[in-house]
Design a protein around this motif. Structure first.
Motif, PDB file in Angstrom:
ATOM      1  N   GLN A  69       0.831  -1.209   0.000  1.00 58.00           N
ATOM      2  CA  GLN A  69       0.000   0.000   0.000  1.00 58.00           C
ATOM      3  C   GLN A  69       0.861   1.254   0.000  1.00 58.00           C
ATOM      4  N   ALA A  70       0.299   2.323  -0.554  1.00 53.64           N
ATOM      5  CA  ALA A  70       1.016   3.601  -0.567  1.00 53.64           C
ATOM      6  C   ALA A  70       0.083   4.691  -0.069  1.00 53.64           C
ATOM      7  N   ALA A  71       0.669   5.696   0.608  1.00 52.05           N
ATOM      8  CA  ALA A  71      -0.140   6.823   1.090  1.00 52.05           C
ATOM      9  C   ALA A  71       0.534   8.121   0.681  1.00 52.05           C
ATOM     10  N   ILE A  72      -0.259   9.060   0.193  1.00 53.32           N
ATOM     11  CA  ILE A  72       0.261  10.412  -0.072  1.00 53.32           C
ATOM     12  C   ILE A  72      -0.529  11.364   0.820  1.00 53.32           C
ATOM     13  N   MET A  73       0.189  12.092   1.662  1.00 50.57           N
ATOM     14  CA  MET A  73      -0.483  12.937   2.646  1.00 50.57           C
ATOM     15  C   MET A  73      -0.097  14.399   2.503  1.00 50.57           C
ATOM     16  N   ALA A  74      -1.081  15.276   2.712  1.00 47.40           N
ATOM     17  CA  ALA A  74      -0.833  16.709   2.608  1.00 47.40           C
ATOM     18  C   ALA A  74      -1.315  17.381   3.888  1.00 47.40           C
ATOM     19  N   PRO A  75      -0.799  18.578   4.168  1.00 45.93           N
ATOM     20  CA  PRO A  75      -1.145  19.227   5.428  1.00 45.93           C
ATOM     21  C   PRO A  75      -2.559  19.812   5.458  1.00 45.93           C
ATOM     22  N   THR A  76      -3.149  20.077   4.310  1.00 43.34           N
ATOM     23  CA  THR A  76      -4.497  20.668   4.321  1.00 43.34           C
ATOM     24  C   THR A  76      -5.427  19.894   3.393  1.00 43.34           C
ATOM     25  N   GLU A  77      -6.719  20.081   3.622  1.00 48.89           N
ATOM     26  CA  GLU A  77      -7.726  19.431   2.781  1.00 48.89           C
ATOM     27  C   GLU A  77      -7.534  19.828   1.318  1.00 48.89           C
ATOM     28  N   LEU A  78      -7.293  21.105   1.111  1.00 44.72           N
ATOM     29  CA  LEU A  78      -7.187  21.585  -0.265  1.00 44.72           C
ATOM     30  C   LEU A  78      -5.998  20.995  -0.993  1.00 44.72           C
ATOM     31  N   LEU A  79      -4.872  20.931  -0.298  1.00 41.10           N
ATOM     32  CA  LEU A  79      -3.693  20.343  -0.927  1.00 41.10           C
ATOM     33  C   LEU A  79      -3.929  18.874  -1.219  1.00 41.10           C
ATOM     34  N   ALA A  80      -4.586  18.198  -0.278  1.00 39.91           N
ATOM     35  CA  ALA A  80      -4.894  16.791  -0.484  1.00 39.91           C
ATOM     36  C   ALA A  80      -5.789  16.643  -1.714  1.00 39.91           C
ATOM     37  N   GLU A  81      -6.756  17.552  -1.809  1.00 41.44           N
ATOM     38  CA  GLU A  81      -7.686  17.510  -2.925  1.00 41.44           C
ATOM     39  C   GLU A  81      -6.947  17.683  -4.257  1.00 41.44           C
ATOM     40  N   GLN A  82      -5.962  18.591  -4.250  1.00 48.64           N
ATOM     41  CA  GLN A  82      -5.186  18.798  -5.476  1.00 48.64           C
ATOM     42  C   GLN A  82      -4.379  17.557  -5.852  1.00 48.64           C
ATOM     43  N   HIS A  83      -3.765  16.955  -4.847  1.00 49.63           N
ATOM     44  CA  HIS A  83      -3.035  15.712  -5.141  1.00 49.63           C
ATOM     45  C   HIS A  83      -3.994  14.673  -5.681  1.00 49.63           C
ATOM     46  N   TRP A  84      -5.152  14.624  -5.075  1.00 49.53           N
ATOM     47  CA  TRP A  84      -6.146  13.630  -5.472  1.00 49.53           C
ATOM     48  C   TRP A  84      -6.524  13.819  -6.928  1.00 49.53           C
ATOM     49  N   SER A  85      -6.724  15.062  -7.336  1.00 45.09           N
ATOM     50  CA  SER A  85      -7.142  15.251  -8.724  1.00 45.09           C
ATOM     51  C   SER A  85      -5.990  14.890  -9.666  1.00 45.09           C
ATOM     52  N   THR A  86      -4.759  15.221  -9.304  1.00 43.86           N
ATOM     53  CA  THR A  86      -3.621  14.808 -10.140  1.00 43.86           C
ATOM     54  C   THR A  86      -3.510  13.289 -10.181  1.00 43.86           C
ATOM     55  N   VAL A  87      -3.622  12.671  -9.016  1.00 42.66           N
ATOM     56  CA  VAL A  87      -3.489  11.217  -8.939  1.00 42.66           C
ATOM     57  C   VAL A  87      -4.541  10.541  -9.809  1.00 42.66           C
ATOM     58  N   GLN A  88      -5.777  11.034  -9.707  1.00 40.19           N
ATOM     59  CA  GLN A  88      -6.829  10.430 -10.518  1.00 40.19           C
ATOM     60  C   GLN A  88      -6.515  10.550 -11.991  1.00 40.19           C
ATOM     61  N   ARG A  89      -5.991  11.731 -12.362  1.00 36.04           N
ATOM     62  CA  ARG A  89      -5.665  11.955 -13.764  1.00 36.04           C
ATOM     63  C   ARG A  89      -4.577  10.992 -14.247  1.00 36.04           C
ATOM     64  N   VAL A  90      -3.474  10.926 -13.468  1.00 36.15           N
ATOM     65  CA  VAL A  90      -2.329  10.171 -13.999  1.00 36.15           C
ATOM     66  C   VAL A  90      -2.402   8.668 -13.744  1.00 36.15           C
ATOM     67  N   ALA A  91      -3.145   8.250 -12.726  1.00 29.24           N
ATOM     68  CA  ALA A  91      -3.137   6.823 -12.393  1.00 29.24           C
ATOM     69  C   ALA A  91      -4.419   6.127 -12.816  1.00 29.24           C
ATOM     70  N   ASP A  92      -5.297   6.878 -13.470  1.00 26.47           N
ATOM     71  CA  ASP A  92      -6.562   6.311 -13.909  1.00 26.47           C
ATOM     72  C   ASP A  92      -6.295   5.245 -14.984  1.00 26.47           C
ATOM     73  N   GLY A  93      -7.028   4.158 -14.887  1.00 30.25           N
ATOM     74  CA  GLY A  93      -6.907   3.154 -15.941  1.00 30.25           C
ATOM     75  C   GLY A  93      -5.725   2.211 -15.786  1.00 30.25           C
ATOM     76  N   LEU A  94      -5.013   2.324 -14.670  1.00 31.25           N
ATOM     77  CA  LEU A  94      -3.893   1.408 -14.450  1.00 31.25           C
ATOM     78  C   LEU A  94      -4.341   0.160 -13.695  1.00 31.25           C
ATOM     79  N   GLY A  95      -5.608   0.132 -13.321  1.00 28.99           N
ATOM     80  CA  GLY A  95      -6.108  -1.010 -12.569  1.00 28.99           C
ATOM     81  C   GLY A  95      -5.627  -1.026 -11.132  1.00 28.99           C
ATOM     82  N   VAL A  96      -5.409   0.176 -10.579  1.00 26.35           N
ATOM     83  CA  VAL A  96      -4.911   0.275  -9.212  1.00 26.35           C
ATOM     84  C   VAL A  96      -6.008   0.880  -8.332  1.00 26.35           C
TER      85      VAL A  96
END
Ligand code: ADP
Ligand code: MG
Length: 872
Positions: free
Chosen positions: A491-518
């Motif tokens: 398992q992997a975790a990416i953590m940010a200090p604020t909700e907004l930063l987490a949200e930004q990582h989340w949107s990037t992660v969804q974009r780049v890791a989508d469709g990898l079956g992960v």
């Protein structure tokens, strides 16, 4: 009970805070306050009584914390002191202090003076001085004047101390200050309040200045602009009322010798001086001479030492050390106490740095070095002593830095031996992710991904810090690392200090890791109970995947059975404790890899001491096509031009930020504030635009709603305080206006500027600065207009402000140095690290018998703070 504690706090904190509030730059740099003690007391108060409101206590505590963090000479200290005073007075329920507050640095005549010698010292000392002990001994002995130290430095170094000697020293060092002759219970309490508890504290309480009594002036030889020492006789003492309605008292003393007279002035501590200054009394006066009014020359708030008590009385004039001290303690008393400790204990100080290193770097025996800085010999060089660059200082600094480095390197070695998981698979998932990106990686990203992968292949945990400017593309790097672990069923975790930063990582992660079956999960403090119920069991069961979130992730109820890698963004907001909690998240034997990421680059010297236990990677390249942010400084009178540009950009469909240093109008300063600014912009300047206001006192949920709305284009202008510093990514924003830019630190300005220029169009950073700025501020603004390179900015920031201010290093878990100054002592730091590496090369675990004394000292000094596993 609570009342008494409160009164005691007011009695001890009130006067020094008032002094600091009104102090000029020189005094400010010299005034050290026992803020820690006050905060402790405040904490007790909060526990023991329900009476003063907890909210006020919390506010006061926050202000004190910032005060504690501020650089000694920082203008901010004045305003913070004023704020703390006001809160303290509010707490006590008394009338607020009626004296008008001179906001330091804002138009007060006294505040425009050159920074104090202390504040200037680092900048001046950027070049190596010839007497630095860090050079090989022979060279130093040759270059240095024929002083006692240079001669002695070439004498054979004494052998390494034994464990028994170290134990004896530690016992002596840890005794209370009352062990020093002349220190009774009352003095001991006074010293403790000032932060000096033990003999050791006294011994390491080094002089902040040396008075070269060999160069005393006479009154007739004083000129405005000089900083000088002079023996004067008091002629007349007068108390006057001045200021608005004559509400402010001033104490004036006319003093002189046969060659002339000077006026001495006090706005604080009036009663104390009035009771001591008597006509006919002779005083050693030190301070900065200015042009006066009634009398031609004057000195405001001079340092005063009664000649009868003054050290070095009869006999030839000498160099006399001057110490920081509790406000009402006479200079000579403090000196006597420190000297008492030196006489008592200096001869017991053991030499624990191995003799090889001491000889190689020409170090003096430590006890001798301590004696030398406290009691300089008749031939000592006042200038090198004053700059803390004497051979004695260098030896003490080396000793301090050596143990920090030894501790950090030892921790690094311990981590490197811990069992971890070797992620040594083919890296197919990461490769596929990279292939599918709509852009090629930058060279720096590719290099860093490879560095991280090499760490991941090791069967030991990675502890790496990834530095890279805002927008340099760290998230992709983090995802690549995460995928490597996931590919092998972890398992992997990416953590940010604020909700907004987490949200930004989340949107990037969804974009780049989508469709990898992960598996991709999102978990923050805002997650609904249903979400948590859906995600937590899968994490706890060890199902492979990537979870993105805030530090909610490291809260106790989140279990990850197979955590392989934890990525922590903006790590300096995560304390050391949280780092430790993170390592415990995993329930298997192997410790997870930890990748810390930050957009606040740290200069190498600082990184070595703050993160000396980590490996460092740096993304030193922005993706192509980013337009530079045009950065320009404007005077207050040019605000209209700034607004015109904002209007032009908004008309073109873009958005703007306007940043202020304060939330709302404050009695304590004449700074423009966000609340007033937002109203003015909305009512007068841009009545037709949509304007939102966010700041730290708006609850974070509400703030997030506003920021999201701005991101969605529902507002044209976002007025804010520095809460937006790391918060938000709005590519459509093309202008950031920073009001009172002279008040912000470089790192902050750089972070704020990073809010724009995230799209591919031109962007603007418009700095509005008051002309009454300090030299330091002008320097910062110049750096901002000249470079966008985060590392260069960080280095400049270190040079201008010093390390303490740079990162809020205390929060980051950096040991507080007692004597070292990372800027001044960068060369010594490198040598000390090399010496520590040498020691560990010979005895990697420090378990050999000859390392026993080293281990004991290491343990006594740092073990608790560095979180070392116990050694030996
Ligand atoms: P950081 O976290 O370092 O501030 P991000 O990882 O958020 O930066 O990346 C900023 C933006 O740049 C994101 O939209 C990301 O998709 C994009 N990006 C990342 N790497 C590259 C690249 N090599 N070329 C172009 N755009 C990139
Ligand atoms: Mg980022």
């Amino acid at each position: 009970m609570g009342r008494a504690a409160l009164e005691e706090l007011i009695a001890s904190a009130g006067p020094p805070l008032r002094f600091l509030r009104d102090a000029d730059a020189t005094q400010r740099a010299r005034t050290r306050l026992p803020v820690g003690v006050w905060r402790e007391r405040l904490a007790t108060l909060a526990r023991e009584t329900a009476d003063p409101s907890p909210e006020r206590i919390a506010r006061l505590d926050a202000v004190l914390a910032r005060l504690d963090q501020a650089a000694p000479g920082a203008e901010e200290r004045g305003t913070l002191a004023a704020e703390a005073l006001a809160l303290l007075e509010e707490l006590s329920g008394s009338e607020p202090d009626p004296t008008p507050v001179v906001a330091p640095g804002h138009g007060g005549a006294t505040s425009r003076r050159a920074p104090s010698a202390r504040a200037v010292a680092p900048a001046r000392s950027a070049e190596p001085a010839p007497t630095r002990a860090a050079e090989p001994a022979p060279a130093r002995a040759a270059a240095a004047p024929a002083s006692a130290t240079a001669v002695r430095a070439s004498a054979p170094a004494p052998p390494d101390a034994t464990l028994a000697e170290v134990e004896r020293w530690l016992r002596a060092a840890s005794s209370g200050t009352s062990a020093v002759p002349g220190v009774g219970p009352a003095r001991a309490t006074e010293l403790e309040r000032f932060g000096l508890k033990t003999v050791d504290d006294l011994l390491y309480h080094l002089p902040f200045r040396y008075d070269d009594r060999r160069a005393l002036r006479r009154a007739g030889e004083l000129f405005a602009g000089d900083t000088a020492s002079v023996v004067l006789e008091i002629r007349r003492v007068d108390q006057r009322q001045v200021g608005k309605g004559g509400r402010r008292a001033v104490l004036s003393a006319i003093a002189g010798d046969e060659t002339g007279t000077v006026e001495l002035l006090w706005f604080n501590q009036i009663r104390w001086f009035r009771s001591r200054l008597k006509p006919g009394g002779r005083w050693l006066v030190h301070g900065r001479v200015e042009r006066g009014y009634d009398v031609a020359l004057r000195i405001v708030h001079p340092e005063m030492e009664n000649v009868e008590d003054a050290d070095g009385g009869p006999g030839p004039p000498r160099i006399v050390p001057v110490y920081e001290k509790p406000t009402t303690m006479p200079v000579s008393t403090m000196r006597r106490i420190v000297h008492g400790a030196v006489d008592l204990a200096a001869r017991l100080v053991p030499d624990v740095v191995p003799v090889r290193a001491r000889a190689r770097y020409g170090l003096l025996p430590l006890g001798e070095a301590l004696r030398g800085v406290h009691r300089p010999g008749p031939d000592a060089d006042a200038a090198t002593l004053g700059a803390a660059r004497s051979a004695e200082h260098a030896s003490i600094v080396f000793d301090e830095l050596f143990f920090v480095q030894l501790g950090l390197l030892l921790r690094k070695a311990q981590v490197a031996r811990e069992p971890g998981v070797a992620f040594d698979g083919p890296g197919v998932l990461a490769a596929r992710m990279i292939e599918r990106l709509p852009f090629p990686l930058t060279g720096a990203q590719a290099r860093v991904i490879a560095e991280i992968a090499a760490d991941q292949r090791q069967p030991h945990p990675m502890h790496r810090l990834l530095q890279g400017d805002v927008g340099s593309g760290k998230t992709v790097v983090a995802v690549a690392a995460a995928l490597r672990a996931i590919e092998q069923g972890w398992q992997a975790a990416i953590m940010a200090p604020t909700e907004l930063l987490a949200e930004q990582h989340w949107s990037t992660v969804q974009r780049v890791a989508d469709g990898l079956g992960v598996n991709l999960w999102y978990l923050t403090g805002e997650a609904t109970a249903a979400d948590r119920r859906a995600i937590l069991p899968r994490l706890a069961a060890g199902e492979p995947g990537l979870v993105v979130g805030t530090h909610a992730l490291i809260q106790e109820d989140v279990r990850m059975a197979r955590l392989g890698i934890a990525v922590v963004d903006e790590q300096h907001r995560f304390g050391v404790l949280q780092r430790a909690a993170l390592s415990r998240r995993s329930e298997h034997d192997a410790a997870p890899d930890v990748l810390l990421m930050t957009a606040t680059p740290i200069p190498r010297t600082l990184a070595l001491s703050v993160y000396g236990d980590l490996d460092l990677s740096y993304i030193d390249e922005l993706p192509p096509g980013r337009k530079p942010v045009v950065t320009q400084v404007f005077g207050v009178a040019q605000r209209k031009r700034v607004y015109d540009l904002v209007r032009r950009e908004v008309a073109a469909g873009r958005q703007a930020y306007v940043v202020y240093p304060l939330i709302e109008e404050s009695e304590a300063s004449d700074l423009r504030d966000a609340t007033t600014g937002a109203a003015e912009l909305a009512n007068e300047v841009f009545p037709d635009l949509r304007i939102a206001l966010v700041h730290g006192r708006i609850p974070s949920a509400e703030r997030d709603v506003l920021m999201r709305a701005f991101k969605a284009g529902e507002y044209d202008v976002l007025v804010a305080t520095t809460v937006i510093e790391v918060g938000i990514d709005v590519p459509n924003a093309s202008v950031i206006v920073i009001e009172h830019a002279e008040r912000f630190g470089l790192a902050q300005l750089h972070q704020l500027r990073g809010r724009v220029g995230r799209g591919s169009d031109a962007a603007y950073c418009l700095l509005i600065a008051d002309w009454a700025q300090s030299k330091e501020a002008r320097e910062r603004l110049r750096v901002m207009t000249e470079t966008r390179d985060g590392l260069r900015i960080a280095e400049a920031d270190l040079a201008i402000r010093g390390p303490g201010a740079l990162l809020g290093t205390r929060q980051a878990g950096v040991p507080d140095f007692r004597v070292a100054n990372l800027l001044r002592d960068a060369a010594i730091l490198r040598d000390a690290r090399a010496a520590a590496e040498d020691v560990l090369a010979a005895d990697p675990t420090l378990t050999r018998p000859e390392s026993a004394a080293l281990v004991r000292v290491l343990d006594a000094r740092w073990a608790g703070r560095l979180g070392l596993a116990r050694v030996g």
